[in-house]
Design an enzyme around this catalytic site. Sequence first.
Site, short mmCIF file in Angstrom:
data_model
loop_
_atom_site.label_atom_id
_atom_site.label_comp_id
_atom_site.label_asym_id
_atom_site.label_seq_id
_atom_site.Cartn_x
_atom_site.Cartn_y
_atom_site.Cartn_z
N ILE A 144 22.27 4.19 1.49
CA ILE A 144 23.79 3.75 1.69
C ILE A 144 23.33 2.22 2.18
O ILE A 144 22.31 1.99 2.75
CB ILE A 144 24.28 4.35 2.87
CG1 ILE A 144 24.94 5.77 2.68
CG2 ILE A 144 25.64 3.64 3.43
CD1 ILE A 144 25.64 6.36 3.74
N ASP A 145 24.11 1.20 1.71
CA ASP A 145 23.86 -0.06 1.89
C ASP A 145 23.78 -0.50 3.55
O ASP A 145 24.35 0.30 4.27
CB ASP A 145 24.98 -1.11 1.54
CG ASP A 145 25.25 -1.28 -0.02
OD1 ASP A 145 24.22 -0.60 -0.83
OD2 ASP A 145 26.20 -1.68 -0.36
N LYS A 146 23.01 -1.46 3.77
CA LYS A 146 22.75 -1.61 5.22
C LYS A 146 23.92 -1.91 6.10
O LYS A 146 24.03 -1.13 7.28
CB LYS A 146 21.86 -2.92 5.25
CG LYS A 146 21.83 -3.47 6.71
CD LYS A 146 21.01 -4.92 6.51
CE LYS A 146 21.18 -5.54 8.21
NZ LYS A 146 20.32 -6.79 8.28
N ARG A 246 31.69 -1.24 -4.16
CA ARG A 246 32.04 -2.66 -3.87
C ARG A 246 32.27 -3.12 -5.20
O ARG A 246 33.36 -4.07 -5.21
CB ARG A 246 31.06 -3.23 -3.07
CG ARG A 246 30.53 -2.57 -1.74
CD ARG A 246 29.36 -2.81 -1.08
NE ARG A 246 29.19 -4.49 -0.87
CZ ARG A 246 28.25 -5.13 -0.58
NH1 ARG A 246 26.96 -4.25 -0.53
NH2 ARG A 246 28.23 -6.48 -0.34
#
Length: 336
Positions: A144-146, A246
Amino acid sequence: MTGGKSTLLATVPTDAEGWRLDRTLAVLIPTLSRERLKALISSGQVATDTGALARDPAAKVRPGTNYTVSVPDPAPAHNEAQEIPLNVVFEDEHLIVVDKPAGLVVHPAAGNLDGTLVNALLHHCRGSLSGIGGVERPGIVHRIDKDTSGLMVAAKTDPAHVGLAGQFAKHSIDRRYLAIVAGWPNPADGTVRASLARSDANRKKIAIVPEGRGKHAVTHYRTVQKLKKAAMVECRLETGRTHQVRVHMASLGHPLLGDQTYGRSRPEHRETLARLDFKRQALHAAVLGFVHPITSEALRFDSDCPQDMQHLFSELMLSETSRKEPISTRSVLKGV
């Protein structure tokens, strides 16, 4: 256990005649994955009862043959174990599910060599990691993205790692995100099918590319709540590519609020984001469902949006009265 190794014994049963050696041992020693056993065979860690080394994973076995498998103790992970607080949703001897906060990097890399989820898991799971590929480390099967919050699963054993990775490869994992996007999607529900690859113009960004050039990517989206010139959207991932939600939502003209990479803040939201000090993409991994790779139990976990997204949601409600109770993932997604 002697000399930093454990020794396992396996006898070929009558119904395994003609099987490959690696397949046979994988059935007889379920605590080791087939890939791990292949590596042990090739490195001379498997011997017959005569003392001869069996170095060919594809060799055919004969019933009654005894094999000795020497398994070196897991090598220490290169990364440092660090005591970082974790919100553990589920844990057993095979795997762990955590609810990652926004701002926590998943895996050490250039610029983030420590202070990551992997460092935290090495500390939390110390003594219970049996070795992924021979190394004492958690098996990260997805990321998962930061600056995205929400649910993640990691393996603690080799077989669990292989089983989870297989489910992700088959796209059978139920992964649902809640996102707050600019505008009202039209149609309200739909599917984005667009391949993704690194942008030629900016290697830190992901771009939509012609089919066949990048990785196939599919996102199913559904509007669950209209807000002030924004909407809360459920995004169900059929595939799990880097920055998929996104990029796909931005391609529809509805970028995630707070996403400075794929969509600048619109004037109508800029003041609200600044007042709330909301500086990340409004994206939360709210649902994670999979089949337990060892017990075959169907598991599903739900995570409510963290406080920052709760506040943003309340500020954007169409009603003049701000919503006071927390947003429940179960109620928002109607239990699906």
